[in-house]
Design a protein around this motif. Structure first.
Motif, PDB file in Angstrom:
ATOM      1  N   UNK B  11       0.988  -1.247   0.084  1.00 11.73           N
ATOM      2  CA  UNK B  11      -0.170   0.272   0.019  1.00 11.73           C
ATOM      3  C   UNK B  11       0.703   1.337  -0.003  1.00 11.73           C
ATOM      4  N   UNK B  14       3.655   1.374  -2.750  1.00 12.13           N
ATOM      5  CA  UNK B  14       2.202   2.156  -4.207  1.00 12.13           C
ATOM      6  C   UNK B  14       2.296   3.396  -4.139  1.00 12.13           C
ATOM      7  N   UNK B  15       1.894   3.670  -3.199  1.00  3.03           N
ATOM      8  CA  UNK B  15       1.186   5.343  -3.125  1.00  3.03           C
ATOM      9  C   UNK B  15       2.711   6.304  -3.867  1.00  3.03           C
ATOM     10  N   UNK B  18       3.451   6.368  -6.813  1.00  2.00           N
ATOM     11  CA  UNK B  18       2.747   7.421  -7.832  1.00  2.00           C
ATOM     12  C   UNK B  18       3.026   8.707  -7.587  1.00  2.00           C
ATOM     13  N   UNK B  19       3.288   8.632  -6.262  1.00  4.28           N
ATOM     14  CA  UNK B  19       3.392  10.276  -6.014  1.00  4.28           C
ATOM     15  C   UNK B  19       4.710  11.031  -6.576  1.00  4.28           C
TER      16      UNK B  19
END
Lengths: 149, 146
Positions: B11, B14-15, B18-19
């Motif tokens: 979790x 991935x965040x 993406x950031x």
């Protein structure tokens, strides 16, 4: 990202009931033997299924378990949710407030979890016990009462 | 009870990815910046980025203006690549126990079908798609605020 063993056994037990429990009621012992799961574990699982109303018990000499709803109303998703509580890969998909992050209101990854969740639900909420039973009977080619292993 | 959940590493990882993709704009982004925007501890990000670097998903840039950048253009990195690095096998089930007829039937007709659907999403979505979705959401939010 694995489903619980419990929810998989629950589906196995319920499919076993749908296939082999047509003419008479089955006991947990029989269902456990037919699915190669320990009777004590299957008992726990059926206790939870009963609380969720997915199965009910009939007492008496010929007693045993019966499905709590018509076969075409019991989906894979419904069984998994009864056992695991939900069927999402990240809890924010079901309930955003379960996320405690300050970045929650403009989360950049939730979209991905929703897409994965939809991909899972697409199959799980469509497949019913009735469909699975029919397919299973078709694949076992009428020999379903003989060798189950 | 074990439920079907993505791990913390999956979790947060991935965040962070993406950031990084959104904020590096062809250059690089600092972990301090990601930490602040994503409310993730710098310590945690350092360990996860050293892991992502070893896996070849990001490149570290040394120096005062340094940080990390994606190892490939955003439209060449799929969610499948990222999630298998962070989570390992993304299948919803492990093969276990004696194989009964019912078990192999359900593996083939239910669990493998779900795995296939999930894999289609993962292999069919690139970081560029994810960024585009975020930009579209921001645009529609900006408009609804008018």
């Amino acid at each position: 990202m694995k489903l619980s063993t419990k929810s998989r056994y629950a589906l196995e037990g319920m499919l076993y009931m749908a296939v082999y429990g047509k003419d008479r009621l089955l006991t947990v012992k029989e269902i456990a033997a037919g699915t190669a799961v320990s009777p004590a574990y299957m008992e726990q699982i059926f206790f939870t299924l009963k609380k969720a109303g997915l199965v009910s018990t009939v007492r008496g000499a010929k007693g045993g378990f019966t499905l709590g709803y018509p076969e075409n109303e019991i989906t894979v998703g419904r069984i998994i949710r009864a056992i695991d509580g939900d069927l999402v890969p990240v809890s924010c998909v079901a309930n955003l407030s379960s996320c405690k992050s300050k970045a929650r209101s403009n989360c950049i990854s939730r979209y991905v979890w929703i897409r994965i969740s939809d991909a899972i639900a697409k199959t799980a909420d469509k497949q019913t016990l009735e469909m699975l039973k029919d397919q299973f009977m078709k694949e076992s080619d009428g020999a379903e009462n003989e060798d189950i292993h | 009870m074990r439920k079907m959940k993505i791990s913390t590493k999956g979790r947060y990882g991935l965040r962070a990815m993406i950031d990084l993709a959104v904020n590096s704009n062809g250059g690089c982004a600092s972990l301090a910046g990601i930490s602040e925007r994503q409310d993730l501890s710098l310590n945690y990000l350092e360990s996860i980025f050293s892991y992502l670097k070893r896996a070849g998903l990001v490149i570290g840039i040394a120096g005062a203006q340094g940080g990390y950048m994606l190892a490939k253009p955003a439209d060449e990195i799929t969610l499948y690549e990222i999630m298998t690095v962070l989570e390992g096998d993304m299948s919803v089930y492990d093969k276990f126990g004696p194989t009964t007829k019912i078990r192999s039937f359900l593996n083939k007709n239910v669990w493998d079908v779900i795995d296939k659907n999930v894999n289609e999403v993962l292999t069919g979505t690139t970081m560029a798609d994810v960024i585009k979705n975020i930009e579209n959401n921001r645009l529609s939010e900006d408009c609804s605020a008018l």
